[in-house]
Structures are given as structure tokens and as C-alpha cells.
Design a protein around this motif. Structure first.
Motif, mmCIF file in Angstrom:
data_model
loop_
_atom_site.group_PDB
_atom_site.id
_atom_site.type_symbol
_atom_site.label_atom_id
_atom_site.label_comp_id
_atom_site.label_asym_id
_atom_site.label_seq_id
_atom_site.Cartn_x
_atom_site.Cartn_y
_atom_site.Cartn_z
ATOM 1 N N ILE A 116 -2.377 3.779 5.998
ATOM 2 C CA ILE A 116 -1.236 3.728 4.823
ATOM 3 C C ILE A 116 -1.769 3.940 3.441
ATOM 4 O O ILE A 116 -2.895 3.666 3.354
ATOM 5 C CB ILE A 116 -0.346 2.234 5.049
ATOM 6 C CG1 ILE A 116 -1.491 1.051 4.653
ATOM 7 C CG2 ILE A 116 0.436 2.385 6.271
ATOM 8 C CD1 ILE A 116 -0.479 -0.204 4.636
ATOM 9 N N LEU A 117 -1.201 4.300 2.533
ATOM 10 C CA LEU A 117 -1.542 4.307 1.218
ATOM 11 C C LEU A 117 -0.143 3.915 0.406
ATOM 12 O O LEU A 117 0.815 4.364 0.478
ATOM 13 C CB LEU A 117 -1.752 5.741 0.697
ATOM 14 C CG LEU A 117 -3.276 6.006 0.928
ATOM 15 C CD1 LEU A 117 -3.634 7.619 0.893
ATOM 16 C CD2 LEU A 117 -4.319 5.146 0.621
ATOM 17 N N THR A 118 -0.213 2.801 -0.531
ATOM 18 C CA THR A 118 0.921 2.326 -1.279
ATOM 19 C C THR A 118 0.968 2.849 -2.701
ATOM 20 O O THR A 118 1.325 2.178 -3.497
ATOM 21 C CB THR A 118 0.963 0.983 -1.107
ATOM 22 O OG1 THR A 118 -0.224 0.288 -1.391
ATOM 23 C CG2 THR A 118 1.462 0.457 0.400
ATOM 24 N N SER A 119 0.106 3.646 -3.119
ATOM 25 C CA SER A 119 -0.222 3.956 -4.368
ATOM 26 C C SER A 119 0.924 4.232 -5.353
ATOM 27 O O SER A 119 1.834 4.993 -4.871
ATOM 28 C CB SER A 119 -1.167 5.061 -4.375
ATOM 29 O OG SER A 119 -2.450 5.092 -3.645
ATOM 30 N N ASP A 120 0.744 4.008 -6.766
ATOM 31 C CA ASP A 120 1.716 4.375 -7.761
ATOM 32 C C ASP A 120 1.340 5.817 -8.232
ATOM 33 O O ASP A 120 2.256 6.404 -8.800
ATOM 34 C CB ASP A 120 1.606 3.407 -8.938
ATOM 35 C CG ASP A 120 2.289 2.182 -8.506
ATOM 36 O OD1 ASP A 120 3.380 2.171 -7.947
ATOM 37 O OD2 ASP A 120 2.172 1.211 -9.284
ATOM 38 N N SER A 121 -0.184 6.097 -8.226
ATOM 39 C CA SER A 121 -0.578 7.434 -8.702
ATOM 40 C C SER A 121 -1.831 7.780 -7.783
ATOM 41 O O SER A 121 -2.530 6.879 -7.512
ATOM 42 C CB SER A 121 -1.049 7.302 -10.077
ATOM 43 O OG SER A 121 -1.199 8.487 -10.766
#
Length: 361
Positions: free
Chosen positions: A265-270
Motif C-alpha cells: 500500500i501507499l497512502t501518499s498525498d504526493s
């Protein structure tokens, strides 16, 4: 195919675990394999990624103390002459030191690789020093299309090209043993930086710990021991997730970690183009990721994984729960993402375009 006399030096400020740093090492290794010569110079601080350089890659640590460190610049100058370097491939902020070298060696061609990770926030990015540096740059390589457009608009080097990041097989020794149960592990490869939005991850983990209590979350990435990292650790305790969420810091054996994992998973904003995502695909993990940077170009929603809006915990939770409940979907996503990564984000695919750039006048 480029002329055989092309000899390329990768320049990077540190070899700590990070996306730009890993790509510098990857390029040095790939060019060593492809052309018979690969070189890397680290300007400011060594790190664990030094161990991933292949035997035969020329390596130098410049021990730069400041931007105008003449002794370090002289070491780089000697390296350029000793190995007949024709191109410097400067990654991220190392371009400023490369510009100083360019003043001493005008014939050396300078490429700048823009790995900027906050491509959703480009309106806040300072550009005047980069604009001046770009006068000395032959070619800009950007890791996503937003950065291509930004460079063309803001900088004075008009040769700007998008090239995707890519992966190489990793031969690091397995040392990390993940907590939890095999087949029930969710991994996130991301340094502890605010744009990676670990707080969203913890909100997701809090819900998943109730709906799927057998699953655990494994956070691998550099801990900068700052306020953001302290908030992550405090939130793990306040949410009661001490037996669900585990922090490992920087790790050198990513293949071993991913081979122990079930979902990435990746929950990044940017993002730019996260190496973590390519590694998830390369090592056959199904993914749930946010729609930032170049991620939607890599992962087609509902085909190679689930892509959800950034900072939308409900959408992320729903997607992850659906994936955890469906082993067949996990296998399908993993296979289709792996096929795409191998076809489009392998060293063979990217180096062909890269070497063609270097042949351009």
C-alpha cells in the motif's frame, strides 16, 4: 545505440535509503551491465545503499562539507578526467554541485534528474536557483508528466523528457524478519515524511484491525526522529495498534521484506513515481494506492490494483477490505501489475530511451 565512448557518472548527495538515491544506484548498476562502465559519486553522506553497488562500478565519496567545497570539487574533477567521463547524471539537489564542475569541465554534458516528490504541490516549489542552474543543463529528466510541464514553464533548459523509474533484481542478503503471520501482512515502503501521509495509514489500520484482526501492517522507511515520526508513534499507541502496526526503519533487504508480505500500500498525498510501487509489482504484490503523481499511469484502477483519491480514508478502507476478502483478486492484480512492470518499467525498456537521449545533440 549510443557511441561506445559515452561514459556516464551518476551524482547524488547521499546514499541513504530514498527514491532518488536508489535510482542513482540503479542507473550506475544498469549502465555497468549494459555498457561495461558505470560510475557513481556521492557528494555529502554515504549510507546503506552503497552496499547495493555492483562490483565493478566505479565509486567515489567526495566528502563535501558545503556547496562551495573546493577540495570536494577537485576530487570530482580528477575523477572525471581519470575515467574520461562524458556525461554527469545529477540526481535531485546534486545538480548545484554538478554546475560548479561544469564550469571547470565545459565539455562534459550535464543531465539533471528531477525526482521531486511533492508534484501535487508544485506551486509552492522554489525555482529561481534551479532556473539559473538549468542554464548549464543539457537535458532534464522528470519522473512524471507534472514535473515535465513544470520544468518547461519555469526553467531555462527546454530539453525536458519524462522517463519512468525502473527496477533491477536485488541481490541483498535477507536479514529482516517481519512480525505477524505469513499471508496476512500489509507492507508500506515509505520514509517517514509528511507527504507519505502515514496518518491516513493509521486511520485505515485502526479499522482493519477490527474487521480483519489477523492482518498486520509493516512500515519500512527511514525514521528521521522528528515531530512527524513522534506523532506516528504516539498515534499507534493511542489507537491501541502496538500489536498491529510495526515500524522497521530503513532496511537494505527489500526483496526479502516483500516476499514475506501479502499486499502493498501507499497512502501518499504526493508522489513523483514511487520506486516502492515498482517494487511491489516486481515482487508480485497486489496494491492499494492513492491517485497522486504518476501512480495512475502505472496502476489502472480495478485492473492492476485499486487506486483511490488521496486523503480519503473511507475509500482506502473499502478498497483494502475488498482486496483482503478476495484471494483470487489479489492473484489477478499481482499478476497483471507484474506483467506491466516487467514490460514498461524494466531496465531494458527504460535504458533504450535513456541512451537515445544521450546521443542527441
Amino acid at each position: 545505440m549510443p557511441k561506445k565512448e559515452i561514459r556516464i557518472l551518476q551524482l547524488i548527495d547521499s546514499l541513504e535509503a530514498g527514491g532518488a538515491e536508489r535510482m542513482a544506484v540503479t542507473y550506475a548498476n544498469a549502465l555497468h551491465q549494459e555498457l561495461g562502465f558505470g560510475a557513481l559519486a556521492c557528494t555529502r553522506a554515504e549510507g546503506m545503499l552503497k552496499q547495493q553497488l555492483l562490483s565493478g562500478v566505479v565509486y567515489t565519496f567526495l566528502a563535501r562539507k558545503n556547496v562551495f567545497d573546493f577540495a570536494a570539487l577537485l576530487r570530482l574533477y580528477r575523477l572525471i578526467n581519470q575515467h574520461h567521463i562524458t556525461h554527469i547524471h545529477a540526481h535531485s539537489s546534486s545538480v548545484f554541485f554538478a554546475v560548479l564542475l561544469k564550469l571547470l569541465c565545459p565539455s562534459v554534458r550535464l543531465l539533471w534528474h528531477d525526482h521531486y516528490g511533492k508534484s501535487e504541490m508544485l506551486e509552492q516549489r522554489p525555482f529561481w536557483t534551479l532556473r539559473i542552474a538549468s542554464l548549464f543543463v543539457t537535458q532534464i529528466i522528470a519522473v512524471n508528466q507534472q514535473l515535465v510541464h513544470w520544468s518547461k514553464e519555469k526553467l531555462w533548459c527546454k530539453k525536458v523528457t519524462y522517463l519512468p523509474n525502473f527496477t533491477l533484481p536485488d541481490t541483498s542478503v535477507a536479514v529482516t524478519q517481519l512480525h505477524g503471520t505469513m499471508g496476512k501482512r500489509i507492507v508500506c515502503l515509505a520514509n517517514l515524511r509528511p507527504q507519505k501521509n502515514h496518518m491516513l495509514l493509521l486511520d485505515v489500520a485502526k479499522v482493519i484491525s477490527q474487521s480483519h484482526p489477523e492482518y498486520t501492517f509493516h512500515l519500512v522507511g527511514k525514521d528521521f526522529n522528528d515531530a512527524y515520526a513522534a506523532t506516528i508513534k504516539a498515534t499507534i499507541v493511542s489507537y491501541g495498534l502496538q500489536d498491529t502496526v510495526f515500524l522497521y526503519g530503513s532496511c537494505d533487504d527489500i526483496p526479502a521484506i516483500l516476499n514475506q508480505s501479502t499486499v502493498g500500500i501507499l497512502t501518499s498525498d504526493s508522489e513523483g513515481l514511487p520506486i516502492a510501487l515498482l517494487e511491489y509489482g516486481f515482487y508480485n504484490l497486489p496494491v492499494v494506492v492513492t491517485a497522486v503523481g504518476e501512480i495512475p499511469e502505472v496502476v489502472t484502477h480495478d485492473k492492476e490494483g485499486f487506486v483511490v483519491p488521496k486523503n480519503d480514508s473511507l475509500a482506502f478502507i473499502n478498497a483494502l477490505q475488498e482486496l483482503l476478502d478476495n484471494p483470487n483478486l489479489q492473484a489477478t492484480f499481482a499478476r497483471q501489475l507484474n506483467e506491466k512492470i516487467v514490460a514498461q518499467y524494466s531496465s531494458e525498456a527504460v535504458l533504450k530511451s535513456y541512451l537515445k537521449l544521450l546521443d542527441e545533440k
